[in-house]
Design a protein around this motif. Sequence first.
Motif, PDB file in Angstrom:
ATOM      1  N   LYS A  39       0.834  -1.217   0.000  1.00 31.81           N
ATOM      2  CA  LYS A  39       0.000   0.000   0.000  1.00 31.81           C
ATOM      3  C   LYS A  39       0.858   1.253   0.000  1.00 31.81           C
ATOM      4  O   LYS A  39       0.540   2.244  -0.648  1.00 31.81           O
ATOM      5  N   GLY A  40       1.960   1.200   0.754  1.00 35.32           N
ATOM      6  CA  GLY A  40       2.847   2.363   0.805  1.00 35.32           C
ATOM      7  C   GLY A  40       3.361   2.689  -0.586  1.00 35.32           C
ATOM      8  O   GLY A  40       3.284   3.833  -1.045  1.00 35.32           O
ATOM      9  N   LEU A  41       3.863   1.666  -1.274  1.00 37.82           N
ATOM     10  CA  LEU A  41       4.416   1.859  -2.622  1.00 37.82           C
ATOM     11  C   LEU A  41       3.355   2.421  -3.567  1.00 37.82           C
ATOM     12  O   LEU A  41       3.599   3.401  -4.278  1.00 37.82           O
ATOM     13  N   ASN A  42       2.160   1.839  -3.569  1.00 39.41           N
ATOM     14  CA  ASN A  42       1.124   2.298  -4.505  1.00 39.41           C
ATOM     15  C   ASN A  42       0.703   3.742  -4.225  1.00 39.41           C
ATOM     16  O   ASN A  42       0.488   4.536  -5.146  1.00 39.41           O
ATOM     17  N   GLN A  43       0.573   4.094  -2.952  1.00 39.25           N
ATOM     18  CA  GLN A  43       0.154   5.461  -2.625  1.00 39.25           C
ATOM     19  C   GLN A  43       1.251   6.467  -2.963  1.00 39.25           C
ATOM     20  O   GLN A  43       0.962   7.586  -3.404  1.00 39.25           O
ATOM     21  N   ALA A  44       2.512   6.060  -2.793  1.00 40.30           N
ATOM     22  CA  ALA A  44       3.617   6.955  -3.159  1.00 40.30           C
ATOM     23  C   ALA A  44       3.640   7.172  -4.673  1.00 40.30           C
ATOM     24  O   ALA A  44       3.890   8.288  -5.149  1.00 40.30           O
ATOM     25  N   ILE A  45       3.366   6.122  -5.439  1.00 34.63           N
ATOM     26  CA  ILE A  45       3.335   6.275  -6.897  1.00 34.63           C
ATOM     27  C   ILE A  45       2.183   7.187  -7.311  1.00 34.63           C
ATOM     28  O   ILE A  45       2.337   8.055  -8.179  1.00 34.63           O
ATOM     29  N   ALA A  46       1.033   7.029  -6.649  1.00 34.30           N
ATOM     30  CA  ALA A  46      -0.104   7.908  -6.969  1.00 34.30           C
ATOM     31  C   ALA A  46       0.261   9.365  -6.680  1.00 34.30           C
ATOM     32  O   ALA A  46      -0.028  10.259  -7.494  1.00 34.30           O
ATOM     33  N   LEU A  47       0.902   9.606  -5.558  1.00 35.34           N
ATOM     34  CA  LEU A  47       1.313  10.985  -5.220  1.00 35.34           C
ATOM     35  C   LEU A  47       2.286  11.522  -6.265  1.00 35.34           C
ATOM     36  O   LEU A  47       2.153  12.661  -6.724  1.00 35.34           O
ATOM     37  N   ALA A  48       3.284  10.697  -6.624  1.00 35.21           N
ATOM     38  CA  ALA A  48       4.290  11.148  -7.585  1.00 35.21           C
ATOM     39  C   ALA A  48       3.649  11.418  -8.947  1.00 35.21           C
ATOM     40  O   ALA A  48       3.934  12.426  -9.595  1.00 35.21           O
ATOM     41  N   LYS A  49       2.747  10.520  -9.376  1.00 38.97           N
ATOM     42  CA  LYS A  49       2.105  10.722 -10.676  1.00 38.97           C
ATOM     43  C   LYS A  49       1.192  11.947 -10.644  1.00 38.97           C
ATOM     44  O   LYS A  49       0.982  12.604 -11.660  1.00 38.97           O
ATOM     45  N   ALA A  50       0.660  12.250  -9.461  1.00 37.39           N
ATOM     46  CA  ALA A  50      -0.180  13.442  -9.322  1.00 37.39           C
ATOM     47  C   ALA A  50       0.661  14.712  -9.377  1.00 37.39           C
ATOM     48  O   ALA A  50       0.128  15.806  -9.543  1.00 37.39           O
ATOM     49  N   GLY A  51       1.978  14.567  -9.198  1.00 36.97           N
ATOM     50  CA  GLY A  51       2.860  15.733  -9.316  1.00 36.97           C
ATOM     51  C   GLY A  51       3.569  16.109  -8.029  1.00 36.97           C
ATOM     52  O   GLY A  51       4.273  17.119  -7.980  1.00 36.97           O
ATOM     53  N   ALA A  52       3.403  15.316  -6.949  1.00 38.86           N
ATOM     54  CA  ALA A  52       4.030  15.666  -5.669  1.00 38.86           C
ATOM     55  C   ALA A  52       5.497  15.272  -5.648  1.00 38.86           C
ATOM     56  O   ALA A  52       5.888  14.281  -6.263  1.00 38.86           O
ATOM     57  N   GLY A  64      14.605  -7.511  -2.882  1.00 40.68           N
ATOM     58  CA  GLY A  64      13.640  -6.470  -3.277  1.00 40.68           C
ATOM     59  C   GLY A  64      14.287  -5.213  -3.801  1.00 40.68           C
ATOM     60  O   GLY A  64      13.654  -4.151  -3.857  1.00 40.68           O
ATOM     61  N   ALA A  65      15.559  -5.330  -4.252  1.00 36.31           N
ATOM     62  CA  ALA A  65      16.289  -4.131  -4.693  1.00 36.31           C
ATOM     63  C   ALA A  65      15.582  -3.429  -5.857  1.00 36.31           C
ATOM     64  O   ALA A  65      15.741  -2.227  -6.056  1.00 36.31           O
ATOM     65  N   PHE A  66      14.774  -4.177  -6.628  1.00 33.24           N
ATOM     66  CA  PHE A  66      14.097  -3.543  -7.769  1.00 33.24           C
ATOM     67  C   PHE A  66      12.947  -2.622  -7.326  1.00 33.24           C
ATOM     68  O   PHE A  66      12.464  -1.814  -8.120  1.00 33.24           O
ATOM     69  N   PHE A  70      12.034   0.905  -8.854  1.00 33.25           N
ATOM     70  CA  PHE A  70      10.711   1.134  -9.460  1.00 33.25           C
ATOM     71  C   PHE A  70      10.147   2.471  -8.974  1.00 33.25           C
ATOM     72  O   PHE A  70       9.666   3.287  -9.772  1.00 33.25           O
ATOM     73  N   LEU A  71      10.225   2.726  -7.667  1.00 30.22           N
ATOM     74  CA  LEU A  71       9.733   4.008  -7.125  1.00 30.22           C
ATOM     75  C   LEU A  71      10.500   5.178  -7.730  1.00 30.22           C
ATOM     76  O   LEU A  71       9.903   6.196  -8.098  1.00 30.22           O
ATOM     77  N   SER A  72      11.830   5.025  -7.823  1.00 30.19           N
ATOM     78  CA  SER A  72      12.658   6.105  -8.396  1.00 30.19           C
ATOM     79  C   SER A  72      12.229   6.435  -9.815  1.00 30.19           C
ATOM     80  O   SER A  72      12.302   7.587 -10.239  1.00 30.19           O
ATOM     81  N   SER A  73      11.780   5.404 -10.555  1.00 40.36           N
ATOM     82  CA  SER A  73      11.429   5.650 -11.953  1.00 40.36           C
ATOM     83  C   SER A  73      10.222   6.591 -12.078  1.00 40.36           C
ATOM     84  O   SER A  73       9.964   7.136 -13.129  1.00 40.36           O
ATOM     85  N   GLU A  79      16.029   7.606  -0.692  1.00 39.41           N
ATOM     86  CA  GLU A  79      17.210   7.487   0.182  1.00 39.41           C
ATOM     87  C   GLU A  79      16.894   6.997   1.595  1.00 39.41           C
ATOM     88  O   GLU A  79      17.796   6.602   2.329  1.00 39.41           O
ATOM     89  N   TYR A  80      15.624   6.999   1.992  1.00 39.55           N
ATOM     90  CA  TYR A  80      15.263   6.505   3.328  1.00 39.55           C
ATOM     91  C   TYR A  80      14.792   5.046   3.317  1.00 39.55           C
ATOM     92  O   TYR A  80      14.245   4.566   4.298  1.00 39.55           O
ATOM     93  N   ILE A  81      14.970   4.346   2.200  1.00 41.84           N
ATOM     94  CA  ILE A  81      14.626   2.921   2.172  1.00 41.84           C
ATOM     95  C   ILE A  81      15.861   2.116   2.577  1.00 41.84           C
ATOM     96  O   ILE A  81      16.926   2.263   1.984  1.00 41.84           O
ATOM     97  N   LYS A  82      15.691   1.274   3.623  1.00 42.27           N
ATOM     98  CA  LYS A  82      16.813   0.483   4.130  1.00 42.27           C
ATOM     99  C   LYS A  82      16.787  -0.912   3.526  1.00 42.27           C
ATOM    100  O   LYS A  82      15.711  -1.463   3.272  1.00 42.27           O
ATOM    101  N   THR A  83      17.950  -1.512   3.337  1.00 43.09           N
ATOM    102  CA  THR A  83      18.010  -2.935   2.981  1.00 43.09           C
ATOM    103  C   THR A  83      18.367  -3.695   4.250  1.00 43.09           C
ATOM    104  O   THR A  83      19.354  -3.363   4.907  1.00 43.09           O
ATOM    105  N   VAL A  84      17.524  -4.667   4.612  1.00 47.78           N
ATOM    106  CA  VAL A  84      17.727  -5.407   5.866  1.00 47.78           C
ATOM    107  C   VAL A  84      17.948  -6.887   5.566  1.00 47.78           C
ATOM    108  O   VAL A  84      17.698  -7.362   4.454  1.00 47.78           O
TER     109      VAL A  84
END
Length: 295
Positions: A39-52, A64-66, A70-73, A79-84
């Motif tokens: 849900k986080g990823l989808n809502q962030a993409i919606a915000l970005a596509k909306a222009g935010a 999950g490195a891709f 994907f979000l960057s694209s 930069e706040y996404i951690k790899t654990v």
Amino acid sequence: MKLLVFGSLNIDDVYLVDHLVKEGETIDSRSYTRCEGGKGLNQAIALAKAGAEVYFAGAVGEDGAFLPAFLSSFGVRTEYIKTVDEPTGRAIIQVDDAGRNSIILYGGANRRISPETVDDVLCGFGEGDCILLQNEISSLDYLICAAHEKGMTIFLNPSPITEGLKRGPLGFVDWFILNEVEGYGLTGHTDEDGIIMELLRNYPSCRVLLTLGEKGSVYADAARRARRSAFPVDASDTTAAGDTFTGYFVNAILNSEEVDRALLIAAQAAAIAVSRFGAGRSIPYADEVERALTA
Ligand code: ADP
């Protein structure tokens, strides 16, 4: 003003099947697709596509490195996404001929968000900044309290509803964005009026955005209500409807649009998303939404 989505990142494994698998049964699948989810990823993409301009915080495993890529694209800051040291969150999804589904979720890296992670991320944010949250990561209570202490405006999509969430510091939430199922889970009421009245009774200074599927949406605060019907479309796949609505609505509000206009833009964006298959990929860009509104 900075905007942060602190939420889930999932790998969705989607299998098309003749029927949903039964106890003890092994079946073949007709197709397999791996999709970017959460849900986080989808809502962030919606915000970005909306222009935010949007920052994302969360966690993935090595597998999950891709997902940050994907979000960057879409222009999301990652930069706040951690790899654990834990597999990435995963959803194993079966879909049958009638569109019914059955899903196994594994929280994985999304459950490795600790209070220390929250403190590290929120160092970069302060008074007047905004945060959009869902209930798919660990340490959510701590995160809500920490964001409130910083003076950030908190938008919460309380999904999924859990007992832990209901006991959480929901009094610090400025905006609840939820559908009827979540509204029932949080208030025990099934009808629009009951859900809204109960939320406003428990949290008098909050604002509520209740989405009602093809019946549209309602905004409410202590002083007023506004209503928006859905745009009629041939629905192909309603997966990303709520996430698209959320992203477009939040972006419009942060751009100082009136609530009625924000509801209109979000309803148009969600209608386009449900007319297409897929989640993140089905979310339209702002220029397409604008063209549809002026057509
Ligand atoms: P969720 O996906 O969280 O369950 P909803 O189903 O309430 O959210 O949908 C969110 C919004 O998406 C609705 O308020 C509406 O504007 C739009 N929407 C959802 N389903 C349809 C549909 N079948 N046709 C047109 N718009 C829809």
